[in-house]
Write an enzyme that holds these catalytic residues in place. Structure first.
Site, short mmCIF file in Angstrom:
data_model
loop_
_atom_site.label_atom_id
_atom_site.label_comp_id
_atom_site.label_asym_id
_atom_site.label_seq_id
_atom_site.Cartn_x
_atom_site.Cartn_y
_atom_site.Cartn_z
N GLY A 78 1.38 -0.95 0.16
CA GLY A 78 -0.10 -0.39 0.17
C GLY A 78 0.89 1.29 -0.17
CB ILE A 141 13.03 -9.80 10.88
CG1 ILE A 141 12.65 -10.00 9.71
CG2 ILE A 141 11.20 -9.96 11.65
CD1 ILE A 141 12.22 -11.85 9.49
CG ASP A 142 14.38 -7.61 6.57
OD1 ASP A 142 14.85 -8.65 7.00
OD2 ASP A 142 14.04 -7.07 6.22
NE ARG A 186 13.20 -6.90 0.84
CZ ARG A 186 13.13 -7.09 -0.23
NH1 ARG A 186 12.62 -8.40 -0.42
NH2 ARG A 186 13.25 -6.52 -1.51
NE ARG A 281 17.73 -34.60 1.86
CZ ARG A 281 17.97 -36.09 1.71
NH1 ARG A 281 18.72 -35.43 0.72
NH2 ARG A 281 17.60 -37.27 1.52
CD GLN A 289 13.59 -16.34 9.38
OE1 GLN A 289 14.86 -15.62 8.80
NE2 GLN A 289 12.96 -16.53 8.02
#
Length: 363
Positions: A78, A141-142, A186, A281, A289
């Site tokens: 937005g 969170i970054d 990011r 794996r 997170q």
């Protein structure tokens, strides 16, 4: 005279948002006797205020402190300055910010608290330049916002990533595998770097240090020769190889969502398996997170940020963002906070100490 203030949460959700909302409501109503209006779904709520704006009071925020997410909802699409509309079967991007400014006036909002990361705060800064009285709270969170030591939400995300690494160790060792954990962040490597150190990773890949697959394979093979038949790799979603590019799941578009990163874990796994013929794996933590109950640190930091936002409004210090400096909650101009992203210094102390612990960082 009493004030009426608005609060919205923009961008991706994270633990601690409800702590901020609660603190703003309690600080504004209990100390100053102000009204608080909650705006739903970020800046989109200011396009339809009749449906998406509601009064908040201490009773409506009771019990939300330990809850993840945001009771107001959020969106990372937005942007009133770049809003997609359908015209004659085509999507056009238009500026509808004047409509948002007018709706803020019609709601009788004297000041608006914007809780968000760099994208949301940039929108708030542009609204401030159009005369809206804005106060900001840094959320991501970054941990990539300038002018604050830490953003709330980051600590909880770190705990989630470190807990995953603890669990991956046992299964990696049991099956003699290379386990790769892909984490968010990011374009910043904070989550990968700090959780990797805390979780005992052998290789950490971050966007700030482009990696070479042969170097990673050599490091893992040396561990194998020393008797360690498994390895743990933490890969930030924005990490990329030298002379290569980031792995993008969904490209960004004008007026819409920013590009969605993801897939670097699978890429690294294929390359390692091909190079070393070791079983690999991949675990992608993804939105785990962002979810769950906020940590003690994030509850406290979010609460302090919310109280500071109310103080800034009371003092008439608009265009400011609450921030953490050392152990003190202070404020800084939003313009300074969003001028660029706060990235990991590839030659900084944390990177150097990680390498001295024997962790390979792709170089």
């Amino acid at each position: 005279m009493g004030k009426r203030i608005g609060i919205l949460t923009g961008g991706g959700d994270c633990p601690g948002l409800n702590a901020v909302i609660r603190a703003v409501v309690k600080g504004a109503t209990i100390r100053y006797g102000w009204e608080v209006v909650g705006i739903e779904d970020g800046f989109d709520g200011l396009l339809s205020p009749a449906e998406k704006c509601r009064p908040l009071c201490p009773e409506t925020v009771r019990g939300i402190l330990p809850r993840g997410g945001t009771i107001l909802g959020s969106t990372n699409r937005g942007n009133p300055f770049s809003h997609p509309v359908e015209r004659n079967g085509r999507t056009e991007v238009v500026d509808i910010s004047d409509r948002v400014v007018e709706n803020i006036r019609l709601l009788g909002i004297d000041a608006l608290v914007v809780v968000g990361g760099d994208g949301s705060l940039n929108i708030g800064l542009q609204l401030a330049r159009k005369g809206v009285k804005i106060v900001a709270v840094p959320k991501t969170i970054d941990n990539d916002l300038m002018e604050t030591d830490v953003t709330f939400g980051y600590n909880t995300a770190l705990e989630t990533a470190t807990d995953a690494l603890d669990k991956l160790h046992s299964t990696a060792e049991s099956h003699h595998r290379v386990m790769i954990l892909e984490v968010m962040g990011r374009y910043a490597g904070w989550i990968a770097l700090e959780s990797g150190i805390s979780g005992g990773a052998d290789v950490i890949l971050i966007p700030e240090i482009p990696f070479r697959i042969p170097d990673i394979c050599r490091s893992i093979d040396e561990r194998r020769q020393r008797g360690s038949r498994f390895s743990i790799v933490v890969a930030a979603e924005g990490a990329y190889p030298k002379k290569g590019s980031r792995v993008v799941k969904v490209p960004g578009r004008e007026g819409g969502a920013v590009e969605r990163l993801g897939g670097i874990g699978d890429y690294v796994a294929r390359e390692i398996a091909s190079c070393l013929e070791m079983d690999t794996r991949v675990t992608v933590l993804g939105h785990l997170q962002r979810g769950g109950s906020p940590s003690t640190f994030d509850r406290c930091l979010g609460s302090m940020f919310g109280v500071k936002a109310v103080e800034l409004i009371a003092q008439g210090d608009f265009g400011q963002m609450a921030c953490l400096k050392g152990r003190e909650i202070r404020s800084v101009a939003i313009e300074k906070a969003v001028r660029r992203l706060k990235l990991v210094n590839p030659h900084g102390q944390m990177v150097r100490y990680a390498e001295q612990l024997g962790i390979m960082l792709g170089r």
